[in-house]
Design a protein around this motif. Structure first.
Motif, PDB file in Angstrom:
ATOM      1  N   ALA A 201       1.944  24.461   4.460  1.00 19.56           N
ATOM      2  CA  ALA A 201       1.955  25.341   5.311  1.00 19.56           C
ATOM      3  C   ALA A 201       0.644  26.311   4.982  1.00 19.56           C
ATOM      4  O   ALA A 201      -0.108  26.659   5.949  1.00 19.56           O
ATOM      5  N   TYR A 202       0.464  26.793   3.494  1.00 17.76           N
ATOM      6  CA  TYR A 202      -0.774  27.542   3.249  1.00 17.76           C
ATOM      7  C   TYR A 202      -1.988  26.640   3.478  1.00 17.76           C
ATOM      8  O   TYR A 202      -2.778  27.121   3.871  1.00 17.76           O
ATOM      9  N   GLU A 203      -2.010  25.259   3.360  1.00 21.25           N
ATOM     10  CA  GLU A 203      -3.129  24.714   3.662  1.00 21.25           C
ATOM     11  C   GLU A 203      -3.638  24.523   4.830  1.00 21.25           C
ATOM     12  O   GLU A 203      -4.732  24.638   5.223  1.00 21.25           O
ATOM     13  N   THR A 204      -2.415  24.146   5.665  1.00 21.71           N
ATOM     14  CA  THR A 204      -2.735  23.921   7.235  1.00 21.71           C
ATOM     15  C   THR A 204      -3.320  25.373   7.784  1.00 21.71           C
ATOM     16  O   THR A 204      -4.236  25.283   8.569  1.00 21.71           O
ATOM     17  N   ALA A 205      -2.531  26.379   7.261  1.00 24.10           N
ATOM     18  CA  ALA A 205      -3.213  27.731   8.012  1.00 24.10           C
ATOM     19  C   ALA A 205      -4.731  27.869   7.570  1.00 24.10           C
ATOM     20  O   ALA A 205      -5.405  28.372   8.508  1.00 24.10           O
ATOM     21  N   HIS A 206      -5.100  27.619   6.222  1.00 25.79           N
ATOM     22  CA  HIS A 206      -6.362  28.073   5.875  1.00 25.79           C
ATOM     23  C   HIS A 206      -7.299  26.907   6.591  1.00 25.79           C
ATOM     24  O   HIS A 206      -8.488  27.266   6.602  1.00 25.79           O
ATOM     25  N   THR A 207      -6.786  25.796   6.809  1.00 29.38           N
ATOM     26  CA  THR A 207      -7.734  24.673   7.307  1.00 29.38           C
ATOM     27  C   THR A 207      -7.877  25.170   8.768  1.00 29.38           C
ATOM     28  O   THR A 207      -9.405  25.316   9.350  1.00 29.38           O
ATOM     29  N   LEU A 208      -7.008  25.650   9.302  1.00 28.00           N
ATOM     30  CA  LEU A 208      -7.141  26.247  10.754  1.00 28.00           C
ATOM     31  C   LEU A 208      -8.073  27.103  11.024  1.00 28.00           C
ATOM     32  O   LEU A 208      -9.114  27.336  11.668  1.00 28.00           O
ATOM     33  N   THR A 209      -7.959  28.146  10.061  1.00 27.21           N
ATOM     34  CA  THR A 209      -8.736  29.284   9.869  1.00 27.21           C
ATOM     35  C   THR A 209     -10.212  28.975   9.737  1.00 27.21           C
ATOM     36  O   THR A 209     -10.967  29.652  10.479  1.00 27.21           O
ATOM     37  N   HIS A 210     -10.472  28.043   8.798  1.00 26.33           N
ATOM     38  CA  HIS A 210     -11.786  27.398   8.435  1.00 26.33           C
ATOM     39  C   HIS A 210     -12.266  26.838   9.820  1.00 26.33           C
ATOM     40  O   HIS A 210     -13.810  26.894  10.129  1.00 26.33           O
ATOM     41  N   LEU A 211     -11.510  26.206  10.488  1.00 33.55           N
ATOM     42  CA  LEU A 211     -12.068  25.084  11.507  1.00 33.55           C
ATOM     43  C   LEU A 211     -12.583  26.334  12.702  1.00 33.55           C
ATOM     44  O   LEU A 211     -13.525  26.116  13.473  1.00 33.55           O
ATOM     45  N   ILE A 212     -11.607  27.250  12.972  1.00 36.00           N
ATOM     46  CA  ILE A 212     -12.088  28.065  14.043  1.00 36.00           C
ATOM     47  C   ILE A 212     -13.339  29.139  13.695  1.00 36.00           C
ATOM     48  O   ILE A 212     -14.102  29.296  14.601  1.00 36.00           O
ATOM     49  N   ASP A 213     -13.213  29.696  12.583  1.00 34.77           N
ATOM     50  CA  ASP A 213     -14.451  30.214  12.216  1.00 34.77           C
ATOM     51  C   ASP A 213     -15.726  29.370  12.302  1.00 34.77           C
ATOM     52  O   ASP A 213     -16.896  30.061  12.657  1.00 34.77           O
ATOM     53  N   ARG A 214     -15.674  28.024  12.038  1.00 35.17           N
ATOM     54  CA  ARG A 214     -16.852  27.336  12.361  1.00 35.17           C
ATOM     55  C   ARG A 214     -16.960  26.697  13.985  1.00 35.17           C
ATOM     56  O   ARG A 214     -17.973  25.935  14.336  1.00 35.17           O
ATOM     57  N   LYS A 215     -16.040  27.320  14.798  1.00 31.98           N
ATOM     58  CA  LYS A 215     -16.040  26.618  16.082  1.00 31.98           C
ATOM     59  C   LYS A 215     -15.941  25.381  16.299  1.00 31.98           C
ATOM     60  O   LYS A 215     -16.580  24.517  17.015  1.00 31.98           O
TER      61      LYS A 215
END
Ligand code: GDP
Ligand code: FE
Ligand code: FE
Length: 208
Positions: free
Chosen positions: A174-188
């Motif tokens: 869960a932690y990893e997925t949330a962080h990966t999604l945040t990272h992807l959204i930040d980078r559009k």
């Protein structure tokens, strides 16, 4: 490092490899195929996967091999991936994505060709190692999390990810997925739908 085990496991990877290669032969093949940095990362994921297997009462050899091989196809060319999608008549939507998605989901076919890996659980864990899925086995979770926390990883949050992984494999997913999604959204960047399935399946683990 944190996840390096002292006593070496027996080099029984042969039992999972149709072509009869042992670990040393696999390492040689991977060294020819990957940059030094990517090769070291794969060794790190092997060790971290063995560690997580031990903590979660899973087969250490099987987890180690899946971890070792997870990025086997990372440095294939785009043309090679596109040819594999055609050859194995994979979902044509894959062609709309790139290396990030292909090296697992298409890479498993190259791993089968080159090494004769037939173990369906190992192949599935490699196929889904980037995106996770809504239906993750213990091995899927081990490879997904080991990829994120192995000793060579250095990014803000990795120490907390290691801590969470020590406590709960599900919470680490869960932690990893949330962080990966945040990272992807930040980078559009575009989000592969299966990554969202993973988030939805594990988001409850973030509220404890
Ligand atoms: P690596 O192969 O060891 O670098 O790690 P992964 O296979 O887990 O991830 C490869 C890359 O894919 C990373 O940059 C991830 O952030 C990225 N990635 C993960 N999920 C997605 C997704 O849903 N969409 C896109 N575009 N990239 C993703
Ligand atoms: Fe990867
Ligand atoms: Fe990786």
């Amino acid at each position: 490092g944190l996840y390096q085990e002292s006593g070496a496991l027996s080099l029984m990877y042969e039992k999972f490899l149709g072509h009869g290669y042992d670990r040393d032969q696999v390492l040689k093949i991977m060294q020819d195929r990957l940059s030094a940095k990517r090769f070291q990362h794969c060794l790190g994921v092997e060790a971290a996967a063995q560690h997580l297997a031990q903590v979660n009462a899973y087969d250490r050899e099987k987890a180690g091999l899946a971890g070792l091989l997870h990025d086997y196809a990372k440095e294939l060319s785009n043309d090679d991936f596109l040819a594999l999608i055609d050859k194995y008549q994979l979902d044509p939507d894959l062609k709309n994505w790139g290396n990030n998605i292909w090296h697992g989901k298409v890479g498993v076919y190259k791993i089968q060709e080159d090494l004769g890996v037939t173990d369906a659980e190992i192949l599935k864990s490699i196929e889904d190692h980037t995106t996770g899925s809504g239906q993750m086995t213990t091995l899927d979770k081990i490879v997904y999390v080991a990829d994120y926390i192995e000793d060579n990883r250095d990014f803000p949050g990795v120490a907390q990810a290691r801590q969470v992984a020590q406590d709960s494999l599900d919470r680490a997913v869960a932690y990893e997925t949330a962080h990966t999604l945040t990272h992807l959204i930040d980078r559009k960047l575009p989000i592969y739908p299966q990554t969202i399935e993973t988030y939805n399946a594990f988001v409850g683990e973030l509220r404890y």
